[in-house]
Design a protein around this motif. Structure first.
Motif, PDB file in Angstrom:
ATOM      1  N   SER A 199      -5.570  -0.051 -10.914  1.00  0.00           N
ATOM      2  CA  SER A 199      -5.494  -1.635 -10.943  1.00  0.00           C
ATOM      3  C   SER A 199      -5.203  -2.137 -12.202  1.00  0.00           C
ATOM      4  N   GLU A 223      -6.289  -3.020  -3.815  1.00  0.00           N
ATOM      5  CA  GLU A 223      -6.127  -2.295  -4.938  1.00  0.00           C
ATOM      6  C   GLU A 223      -7.255  -2.257  -6.000  1.00  0.00           C
ATOM      7  N   ILE A 273      -6.332   4.835  -2.644  1.00  0.00           N
ATOM      8  CA  ILE A 273      -5.640   4.817  -1.795  1.00  0.00           C
ATOM      9  C   ILE A 273      -6.142   5.377  -0.403  1.00  0.00           C
ATOM     10  N   GLN A 282      -8.070   2.818   1.407  1.00  0.00           N
ATOM     11  CA  GLN A 282      -7.459   1.909   1.878  1.00  0.00           C
ATOM     12  C   GLN A 282      -6.629   2.294   3.260  1.00  0.00           C
ATOM     13  N   TYR A 299      -6.192   5.588  -7.319  1.00  0.00           N
ATOM     14  CA  TYR A 299      -6.736   4.431  -7.616  1.00  0.00           C
ATOM     15  C   TYR A 299      -6.321   4.002  -9.097  1.00  0.00           C
ATOM     16  N   TYR A 303      -3.944  -7.404  -0.923  1.00  0.00           N
ATOM     17  CA  TYR A 303      -3.683  -5.998  -1.519  1.00  0.00           C
ATOM     18  C   TYR A 303      -3.993  -5.944  -3.103  1.00  0.00           C
ATOM     19  N   PRO A 304      -3.296  -6.665  -3.814  1.00  0.00           N
ATOM     20  CA  PRO A 304      -3.414  -6.680  -5.195  1.00  0.00           C
ATOM     21  C   PRO A 304      -4.792  -7.382  -5.621  1.00  0.00           C
ATOM     22  N   TRP A 352      -7.545   5.569 -14.534  1.00  0.00           N
ATOM     23  CA  TRP A 352      -6.399   5.483 -13.669  1.00  0.00           C
ATOM     24  C   TRP A 352      -6.141   6.907 -12.832  1.00  0.00           C
ATOM     25  N   MET A 366       0.765  -1.235  -0.160  1.00  0.00           N
ATOM     26  CA  MET A 366      -0.007  -0.047  -0.166  1.00  0.00           C
ATOM     27  C   MET A 366       1.008   1.217   0.017  1.00  0.00           C
ATOM     28  N   ARG A 380       2.588   1.601  -3.284  1.00  0.00           N
ATOM     29  CA  ARG A 380       1.756   1.963  -4.240  1.00  0.00           C
ATOM     30  C   ARG A 380       1.533   3.738  -4.187  1.00  0.00           C
ATOM     31  N   MET A 421       4.438  -3.589 -10.237  1.00  0.00           N
ATOM     32  CA  MET A 421       3.199  -3.460  -9.470  1.00  0.00           C
ATOM     33  C   MET A 421       3.017  -4.406  -8.510  1.00  0.00           C
ATOM     34  N   PRO A 422       2.109  -4.067  -7.498  1.00  0.00           N
ATOM     35  CA  PRO A 422       2.135  -4.875  -6.406  1.00  0.00           C
ATOM     36  C   PRO A 422       1.764  -6.352  -6.633  1.00  0.00           C
TER      37      PRO A 422
END
Length: 735
Positions: free
Chosen positions: A724, A164, A169, A172, A722, A159-160, A718, A27, A30, A249-250
């Motif tokens: 994904s 996410e 964010i 989260q 935020y 998380y992913p 995007w 997190m 990101r 990326m996560p």
């Protein structure tokens, strides 16, 4: 409180603490993407900070154990309360890093952002186990560490897959804050469940006097450090590979770390069946997977990634299993975890700090594999000669002969790789022979490790060694770059396994545009139209220098500016390895730093054409594709300017994200997919955008090439808050 209820309370507290601890890691990373970009070492730097904070938390838990139980509880609850004052989590405000200072600045940013909270929560696992063991009726506390790592694994995966894609964010961070408050409440309940009477030993555990006085020598501590350091370092080196050649990326960050944590759950479980199974086969799997990893690494393929991840998991379970088998009594529990955490930090420091400075390639990865071969548990068949009733002298002769035969087989394997690389059966047969001979000498650990190291050299490592000795590589914070000459025909630059640029060397062809930038590519068509499309004296901005191929599209009177994040890349153009910039735009302005941050400093309406071409190997800097990033581009673009974005990628379809950005910003967008490109050009995909549709019509009319309308989608926009990447992955490429 009953014994079973007490155990459930402690397990719940440990699970929640570990879940929060490892949910916050991706997190915060990101959150930092808009400021740090997508370099693989960003995640490694973050991991190093997390490991250091974990070490600090374990040291705190160890020192806290010197107090009486009730005082421990009071101090820890106060520490958790003080850390809560930094909630909700938000990225610390630090001035931007100077070019080249990222290796220190990135850890400082993470430390300032999450340090107090991570420190407080990281002490949970060893401290809760210590409190649990304080009850004379408690059973072995070590299996609770398996529950801890199961919670950590769940946090990473959540998380992913959940946080996410579903939550911005800010939300989260809010959810994490609620979880932290719940953890604080559980800690208060566990404190109330502590024994009313203080145990008689200073260790405040149920250990016997014999256990409390257990001697732990330096050799045992050194073994713990090594058993913890090798999987930790291998986890980060595997992460570097995955995030370099797919995407930062996560989803990919968490795979190696998740498997690393899951290995603890297996290694520390009360049921030893699965852990023992890994221990029996670890030596053979390390030899096989280690060799195949080097063989496949140059391909940058999904099978290569899968083999690397499998190797990490095998090594981690096997070495963590040895840690469990050599654990001390509960009286020394916090010391054990402190040493283990120190080993993890050591492995992380070797990979994230030491290796990028000392090595020009990811040599730490094969070196850690060889180190693992020295530490994996010995299988039962290691004593095969005793089962045959052989004497010690006869065994030594047999092992020496096996080692010699293994060297001959490796020599044959090396020749086969050079003479007949297209004969996989020969290579596979020789590799199988090498593995069998290696397992015959597995208890002679130096010989076993030597065979593995030589096999890796034969299967591709020697080529990497020659490249390093020839000085063809450069390693920076942002990746590994390799320059190669293809006879006298061309010179190439590769970032990881992805081609970054080609310059032809034949007289008269040196300045011909190549790879993704040929005259039939989207950017080639736009820049090639020159004054007819852009007007006289146009101002051109290029984000991402590469080898400088685009420089030779410059027309008289134009002003050019290149944005490049990595000084090592600029050095290739300034040092003469590639001459596009020197010959075509010698007076171009070079801006070193993250393009998004640097473009914010440019005067509004500066560029008539702005090209975004900032790929890191085959990865995509996600922070350059958010709505906030596009607003920066549009601010720096003239009202009738053109924006071109390069989205060629093996694993990700970025068209939906670009369509959403265009719609959100009132832009018209068209796509040029140059499928028919032939060497030295390569297929490419460029998206052209403009505020005024007439500008794109003029672009289409300026050349006969085909441009397609960008198909409309319902893909969400995007943003920095935020994004994904899961919906746009090309899943078929992973099969």
């Amino acid at each position: 409180m009953s014994r079973s209820a007490r155990r459930r309370l402690f397990i719940a507290t440990i699970l929640l603490g570990s879940f929060l601890l490892f949910l916050v890691q991706p997190m915060v990373a990101r959150m930092a993407l808009p400021r740090l970009g997508g370099a693989p070492n960003v995640w490694n730097s973050a991991m190093l900070v997390y490991q250091a904070l974990l070490l600090g938390g374990y040291a705190y838990a160890h020192l806290l154990g010197r107090l009486a139980l009730k005082k421990q509880a009071i101090v820890h609850i106060v520490v958790l309360g003080l850390a809560a004052l930094t909630l909700p989590i938000a990225l610390a405000e630090l001035p931007p890093a100077a070019p080249g200072a990222e290796v220190l600045w990135v850890p400082l940013l993470f430390l300032a952002t999450i340090g107090p909270l991570f420190f407080a929560v990281s002490a949970q696992a060893p401290l809760m186990q210590r409190w649990y063991a304080a009850d004379p009726q408690a059973d072995d506390p070590y299996p609770l560490y398996a529950a801890s790592n199961l919670g950590s694994f769940a946090g990473l995966i959540a998380y992913p897959l959940v946080a996410e894609p579903l939550l911005p964010i800010a939300r989260q961070s809010g959810v994490w804050t609620v979880g932290y408050v719940a953890l604080l409440v559980l800690v208060i309940f566990t404190a109330r469940a502590l024994p009313k009477a203080e145990p008689s030993t200073s260790e405040t555990t149920s250990a016997s006097p014999e256990q409390s006085s257990e001697e732990i020598g330096w050799r045992r501590i050194a073994l713990w450090v090594c058993l913890a350091a090798v999987p930790s370092g291998l986890m980060l080196s595997t992460t570097t590979y995955l995030t370099t050649d797919i995407v930062a990326m996560p989803l990919l960050w968490v795979i190696p770390l998740g498997l690393y944590l899951l290995s603890f759950s297996i290694a520390f479980a009360e049921n030893r069946g699965l852990a023992n199974g890994f221990a029996r086969h670890a030596a053979a799997l390390t030899m096989v997977l280690g060799s195949i990893t080097i063989l496949l690494s140059a391909q940058g393929s999904v099978p290569a990634a899968l083999v690397s991840v499998a190797l990490l998991f095998v090594v981690a379970v096997a070495l963590h299993g040895r840690l469990y088998e050599t654990r001390p009594s509960p009286a020394k529990l916090t010391l054990f975890y402190l040493v283990m955490s120190a080993g993890g930090v050591l492995g992380g420091a070797i990979t994230a700090l030491f290796a990028p400075v000392v090595f020009d390639w990811t040599w730490e990865h094969p070196l850690l594999i060889v180190a693992a071969s020295l530490l994996v548990p010995l299988p039962a068949y290691a004593r095969w000669s005793e089962r045959l009733g052989w004497s010690a002298s006869r065994t030594r002769v047999a092992m020496a002969a096996s080692f010699a035969l293994a060297l001959l087989a490796i020599a044959a394997l090396s020749r086969a790789m050079v003479a007949s690389p297209q004969s996989p059966l020969v290579v596979q047969g020789l590799l199988a022979l090498v593995v069998i001979l290696a397992l015959l000498v597995v208890r002679w650990r130096p010989a076993f490790a030597a065979i593995l190291a030589l096999a890796m050299l034969a299967l591709g490592g020697m080529q990497s060694l020659r490249t390093s000795l020839a000085g063809e590589r450069t390693r920076s914070y942002f990746g590994v770059y390799t320059v190669r000459d293809i006879d006298d025909a061309a010179r190439t630059l590769a970032h990881g396994t992805t081609l970054h640029g080609v310059q032809l060397r034949k007289p008269g062809l040196e300045l011909q545009p190549t790879t993704y930038y040929g005259r039939s590519s989207g950017i080639g068509l736009a820049l090639g139209a020159g004054d007819a499309l852009l007007g006289k004296g146009a101002n051109i901005g290029i984000v991402g220098l590469g080898v400088g191929t685009l420089a030779c599209y410059r027309k008289p009177g134009q002003d050019w500016t290149f944005y490049e994040i990595d000084p090592a890349v600029l050095a290739y153009s300034q040092g003469g390895q590639f001459t596009f910039v020197e010959k075509c735009t010698p007076d171009a302005r070079m801006v070193i730093g993250d393009a998004r941050l640097e473009l914010e400093k440019a005067p509004a309406g500066t560029y008539d054409l702005l090209a975004i071409d900032a790929f890191s190997s085959d990865a995509v800097p996600l922070h350059l594709l958010t709505d906030e990033a596009f607003k920066v581009y549009l601010r720096s673009l003239a009202p009738d300017g053109l924006l071109l974005v390069h989205i060629s990628n093996r694993y990700i379809d970025l068209v939906p994200a670009l369509d959403a950005a265009a719609r959100a910003n009132g832009l018209t967008a068209i796509r040029r997919h140059d499928r028919g490109a032939k060497p030295p050009r390569t297929s490419s995909m460029w998206i052209a955008m403009a505020r005024d549709p007439a500008r794109l019509t003029a672009l289409q009319d300026s050349n006969p090439a085909t441009w397609d309308e960008l198909e409309r989608t319902d893909h969400p926009l995007w943003t920095d808050d935020y994004a994904s990447i899961l919906p746009v992955l090309k899943w078929e490429k992973f099969l």
